[in-house]
Every structure is written in C-alpha cells, then in structure tokens.
Design a protein around this motif. Sequence first.
Motif, mmCIF file in Angstrom:
data_model
loop_
_atom_site.group_PDB
_atom_site.id
_atom_site.type_symbol
_atom_site.label_atom_id
_atom_site.label_comp_id
_atom_site.label_asym_id
_atom_site.label_seq_id
_atom_site.Cartn_x
_atom_site.Cartn_y
_atom_site.Cartn_z
ATOM 1 N N TRP A 80 40.059 43.593 45.481
ATOM 2 C CA TRP A 80 41.152 42.574 45.126
ATOM 3 C C TRP A 80 42.514 43.298 45.446
ATOM 4 C CZ3 TRP A 80 41.899 37.643 44.833
ATOM 5 C CH2 TRP A 80 43.049 37.448 43.981
ATOM 6 N N GLU A 81 42.509 44.645 45.180
ATOM 7 C CA GLU A 81 43.815 45.409 45.421
ATOM 8 C C GLU A 81 44.085 45.226 46.827
ATOM 9 O OE1 GLU A 81 46.034 46.674 43.276
ATOM 10 O OE2 GLU A 81 44.378 45.875 41.787
ATOM 11 N N ARG B 43 45.303 41.517 47.655
ATOM 12 C CA ARG B 43 46.615 41.382 47.222
ATOM 13 C C ARG B 43 47.712 41.981 48.275
ATOM 14 N NH1 ARG B 43 46.475 44.275 42.208
ATOM 15 N NH2 ARG B 43 46.008 42.430 41.277
ATOM 16 N N GLU B 44 47.341 42.979 48.767
ATOM 17 C CA GLU B 44 48.374 43.463 49.842
ATOM 18 C C GLU B 44 48.518 42.766 51.060
ATOM 19 O OE1 GLU B 44 50.384 46.293 49.490
ATOM 20 O OE2 GLU B 44 49.775 46.326 47.315
ATOM 21 N N GLY C 140 48.202 39.531 50.800
ATOM 22 C CA GLY C 140 48.727 38.446 50.221
ATOM 23 C C GLY C 140 50.419 38.666 50.336
ATOM 24 N N LYS C 141 50.582 40.314 49.999
ATOM 25 C CA LYS C 141 52.051 40.429 49.983
ATOM 26 C C LYS C 141 52.883 40.323 51.378
ATOM 27 C CE LYS C 141 52.028 43.244 45.786
ATOM 28 N NZ LYS C 141 52.158 44.365 45.281
ATOM 29 N N SER D 249 53.322 36.801 43.661
ATOM 30 C CA SER D 249 52.798 36.734 42.245
ATOM 31 C C SER D 249 51.513 36.712 42.331
ATOM 32 C CB SER D 249 53.354 35.345 41.670
ATOM 33 O OG SER D 249 52.772 34.048 41.998
ATOM 34 N N GLU D 250 50.642 37.047 41.175
ATOM 35 C CA GLU D 250 49.174 37.008 40.803
ATOM 36 C C GLU D 250 48.711 35.532 40.971
ATOM 37 O OE1 GLU D 250 45.520 39.339 40.575
ATOM 38 O OE2 GLU D 250 47.592 39.954 41.124
ATOM 39 N N LEU E 57 48.673 34.207 44.227
ATOM 40 C CA LEU E 57 47.478 34.549 44.950
ATOM 41 C C LEU E 57 46.280 34.119 44.746
ATOM 42 C CD1 LEU E 57 46.515 36.595 47.358
ATOM 43 C CD2 LEU E 57 46.453 38.345 45.756
ATOM 44 N N ILE E 58 45.911 34.122 43.604
ATOM 45 C CA ILE E 58 44.744 33.165 43.037
ATOM 46 C C ILE E 58 44.662 31.881 43.486
ATOM 47 C CG2 ILE E 58 43.453 32.450 40.893
ATOM 48 C CD1 ILE E 58 44.609 34.959 39.517
ATOM 49 N N THR F 38 43.766 31.949 47.142
ATOM 50 C CA THR F 38 42.493 32.305 47.345
ATOM 51 C C THR F 38 41.448 31.171 46.686
ATOM 52 O OG1 THR F 38 43.155 34.403 46.703
ATOM 53 C CG2 THR F 38 40.757 34.226 46.722
ATOM 54 N N GLU G 285 36.563 34.274 40.295
ATOM 55 C CA GLU G 285 37.674 34.983 39.179
ATOM 56 C C GLU G 285 36.762 35.265 38.248
ATOM 57 O OE1 GLU G 285 41.965 33.755 37.478
ATOM 58 O OE2 GLU G 285 40.703 32.249 38.501
#
Length: 161
Positions: free
Chosen positions: A123-124, A127-128, A130-131, A137-138, A141-142, A145, A158
């Motif tokens: 996930w980390e 997340r990158e 995504g950035k 924002s989380e 991103l969810i 996804t 999730e």
Amino acid sequence: MKKIMEGDKEMNRILYWINTIKARVPNNPQFLFVGTHLDAFEDLLMDYDQFVSLIEEKTKINRDCIVGISSQTGKNVDRLIEIMEIQGLRMPMIKDVFPKMYLDLKVKIEKLSKEIQPPIMKWEAFREKGKECNIVSERELIRATNFLHTLGFCLFYEKEK
C-alpha cells in the motif's frame, strides 16, 4: 446452442465456469448467456423459448440475460446489443464521472506491473504512485483504487475496521 441440447456434457462445462466465477467474484456476479449458432439450433425440435427456459432453469441466469444469436444471419444481434446496453448501465460507477488522475494511476501501475514479478505492490508504494498522479488524500486513493478494481484492472480488498 445445438451442443447444449445434444447432451449434458456442454451444460456441465457451462455450469463449471459459472460456479468458478461465482466462487471468485463477490456480491453475486451478473451473467450474460450468449448462445451462438442459432441458425444450426433451429433444426432441432425444441423451440427457442424452451431453450431459454432450460438455460434459465439450469444456470439460474435471468431470462432477460439469455440470448441466442446467429453470426451467419445476424439474427438477435440487435437484441444482444440491447441487453449489453441495459446491463452495462446497471453497473456500479458507470454513470459517475472520474478524474483523469485515476486513469493516470492505471497507466503508472500498468507500466510497473510489467517490471515487477509478481505484480504485487504494498500500500505504501501504491500510495506513492497515487501522489505522482496528484491523488494525495487517502480517501481519494481508496476511491481511485476501488474504481480500478471495479474495472477489473487490479485486485483491492480494503481491510475491515
């Protein structure tokens, strides 16, 4: 279609695939049953409505989602297109507008999936990516996804809280 009427072997194959999909896809997946070679089927003694009823009974697919077509004559192809339009519009998220950044994320992940084997990402790291697509924002991103998951592009489950 004709093969189905000639014995249980073909029906068992169909039921195998339906059950395989149901076992792997949550929330009762919808099926569209398309019987081909309608022109060859018409030589059999069973009429079309009996065939649809048989398929509905054996597979539990709604008769509105069962259609026999002929690629030779084009018979019922218009009905198939109509069914696909109706069912497609019932899909989750189909009428939602999604930001281009979701598709940008898809492209980045698609490229990365060709570089890493197996194509699994923590996930980390996700997340990158995504950035890099301006999804900061989380929550967003969810949502992105889940969108990609619904399209069948990736698998995302999730964790329950």
